[in-house]
Design an enzyme around this catalytic site. Structure first.
Site, mmCIF file in Angstrom:
data_model
loop_
_atom_site.group_PDB
_atom_site.id
_atom_site.type_symbol
_atom_site.label_atom_id
_atom_site.label_comp_id
_atom_site.label_asym_id
_atom_site.label_seq_id
_atom_site.Cartn_x
_atom_site.Cartn_y
_atom_site.Cartn_z
ATOM 1 N N TRP A 104 0.827 -1.212 0.000
ATOM 2 C CA TRP A 104 0.000 0.000 0.000
ATOM 3 C C TRP A 104 0.855 1.253 0.000
ATOM 4 O O TRP A 104 0.550 2.229 -0.692
ATOM 5 C CB TRP A 104 -0.983 -0.003 1.171
ATOM 6 C CG TRP A 104 -1.925 -1.162 1.081
ATOM 7 C CD1 TRP A 104 -2.043 -2.197 1.967
ATOM 8 C CD2 TRP A 104 -2.893 -1.439 0.043
ATOM 9 N NE1 TRP A 104 -3.001 -3.087 1.536
ATOM 10 C CE2 TRP A 104 -3.533 -2.658 0.372
ATOM 11 C CE3 TRP A 104 -3.259 -0.781 -1.129
ATOM 12 C CZ2 TRP A 104 -4.532 -3.217 -0.430
ATOM 13 C CZ3 TRP A 104 -4.243 -1.335 -1.934
ATOM 14 C CH2 TRP A 104 -4.874 -2.535 -1.587
ATOM 15 N N ASP A 173 -1.955 6.293 6.374
ATOM 16 C CA ASP A 173 -2.969 5.359 5.889
ATOM 17 C C ASP A 173 -3.244 4.375 7.031
ATOM 18 O O ASP A 173 -2.421 3.522 7.334
ATOM 19 C CB ASP A 173 -2.426 4.636 4.652
ATOM 20 C CG ASP A 173 -3.403 3.590 4.114
ATOM 21 O OD1 ASP A 173 -4.460 3.368 4.718
ATOM 22 O OD2 ASP A 173 -3.081 2.984 3.056
ATOM 23 N N LYS A 197 -12.273 -2.358 6.554
ATOM 24 C CA LYS A 197 -11.515 -3.224 7.450
ATOM 25 C C LYS A 197 -12.022 -3.110 8.878
ATOM 26 O O LYS A 197 -12.428 -4.082 9.473
ATOM 27 C CB LYS A 197 -10.023 -2.881 7.402
ATOM 28 C CG LYS A 197 -9.237 -3.555 6.301
ATOM 29 C CD LYS A 197 -9.290 -2.842 4.995
ATOM 30 C CE LYS A 197 -8.576 -3.586 3.890
ATOM 31 N NZ LYS A 197 -7.823 -2.696 3.010
#
Ligand code: PLP
Length: 362
Positions: A104, A173, A197
């Site tokens: 990511w 993030d 999530k």
């Protein structure tokens, strides 16, 4: 029906608290006596105003935010933030520091570069297949922000402490660990998290941003790609992801009222992860892929002695009502995602299964 539910270890979309799902179910046809479902209500109604304002207030209480922060709901997932952040926060001559700790982060860096921005990758754990969190990083004093991925969903590593950036705001993030623990908010300029999530259904990304960063941001951008569009309209310039925001509000209420707040949430998460890591450490059959002092409390990544055994493990686990244990397609192996909503009971069920699978296959 609920007794047919499995222990869900999916990485995202992921398990939600059962009480939240039940509340959604119970109020689905007639939300607060409106005679309509939450999915049928106008986002301009007082019903929805109450929902979004309640969600924002809960975020502020849980993270102890002061008035310097906006709480926004944006579509496009965490992936759109990879581009929106450099677009909004970096002027043509500005640069930013990025820490690369996995898939990511790599994507976030690539998007910033695509925008033509000056990006310094100040630390990376790529040399060891992203199995650890880099320490003692030197930052560029003139950088506008330091970007990091607080929890690496795919590689199974997590920042326990956030680096001392000497006052440069951290942009994080937190898609896979937001609200799993208290945060030192004085270090952050912006936090973003795709909801699927730890927060709710997919389709909503939460952005917590310091007001001065919005105010000094690039105004010369398409309307929907500009943070000020969201901050001036309470995330309702256009139709927001109403159902997602409603679910997020219920999940935050669950953290506050059923789990006892974010400190308790963290204690619970540590205990849960300990159960799994202790079992893995005690075995020579299972091995973790992350270095011990970087191991994630949210995504436990592990390997078995062979890929054949791993395939068999995932399949047999499924038959035992333990779902979602396959590692990300890019890395293979196994992964148990144990976000806030995963129960202690599910940890014990998984460990019990792991022990019996080991005995049969050793
Ligand atoms: C899942 C994930 C993403 C991607 O999120 P989308 O909402 O699908 O764009 C980004 N970063 C992290 C850390 C993730 O876990």
């Amino acid at each position: 029906m609920t007794d047919q539910r499995i222990y869900n270890f999916n990485a995202g979309p992921a398990a939600l608290p059962l009480s939240v799902l039940e509340e959604i179910q119970a109020s689905f046809l007639n939300f607060k006596n409106s005679g309509m479902s939450i999915t049928e209500i106008s986002h301009r109604s007082s019903y929805f105003d109450e929902v979004i304002n309640d969600a924002v207030e809960r975020v502020k209480r849980l993270l102890k935010l002061d008035d310097r922060f906006h709480v926004l709901f944006v579509q496009g997932g965490a992936s759109l933030q990879f581009a929106m952040i450099p677009m909004n926060l970096l002027a043509p001559d500005d640069a930013a520091d990025y820490i690369n700790t996995g898939t990511w982060s790599t994507k976030a860096i690539a998007e910033a570069q695509k925008m033509g921005k000056s990006v310094h990758v100040v630390a990376s754990s790529e040399d060891k297949n992203f199995s650890y969190i880099p320490q003692n990083i030197a930052f560029n004093p003139s950088s506008k922000f330091v970007h990091l991925t607080s929890n690496n969903t795919i590689k199974g590593t997590q920042f326990y402490e956030f680096p001392d950036t000497k006052g440069i705001p951290i942009v994080a993030d937190m898609s896979s660990d937001i609200f799993s623990r208290p945060l030192p908010m004085e270090k952050f300029g912006l936090i973003y998290a795709g909801a699927q999530k730890n927060l709710g259904p997919s389709g909503t990304c939460m952005v917590i941003i310091r007001k001065d960063l919005v105010d000094s941001g690039n105004e010369n951008l398409p309307t929907m790609l500009k943070y000020s569009t969201y901050s001036t309209k309470n995330s309702m310039y256009n139709t927001p992801p109403c159902f997602g925001i409603y679910t997020i509000d219920l999940v935050l209420k669950w953290i506050e009222e059923e789990m006892g707040g974010i400190e308790k949430m963290e204690e619970h998460n540590i205990k849960k992860a300990d159960v799994l890591y202790d079992a893995i450490d005690a075995s020579s059959f299972y091995t973790t892929t992350a270095e011990k002092y970087s191991r994630s409390l949210m995504n436990v990544t592990f390997r078995l002695p062979s890929e054949d055994l791993e395939r068999d493990f995932v399949e047999r686990a499924n038959q035992h009502g333990l779902g979602g244990l396959k590692g990300h397609r890019s890395v293979g192996g196994c992964r148990a995602s144990i976000y806030n909503a995963a129960s202690m009971e599910s940890m014990y069920a998984l460990v019990e299964f792991m022990e019996s699978f080991e005995k049969e296959n050793k």
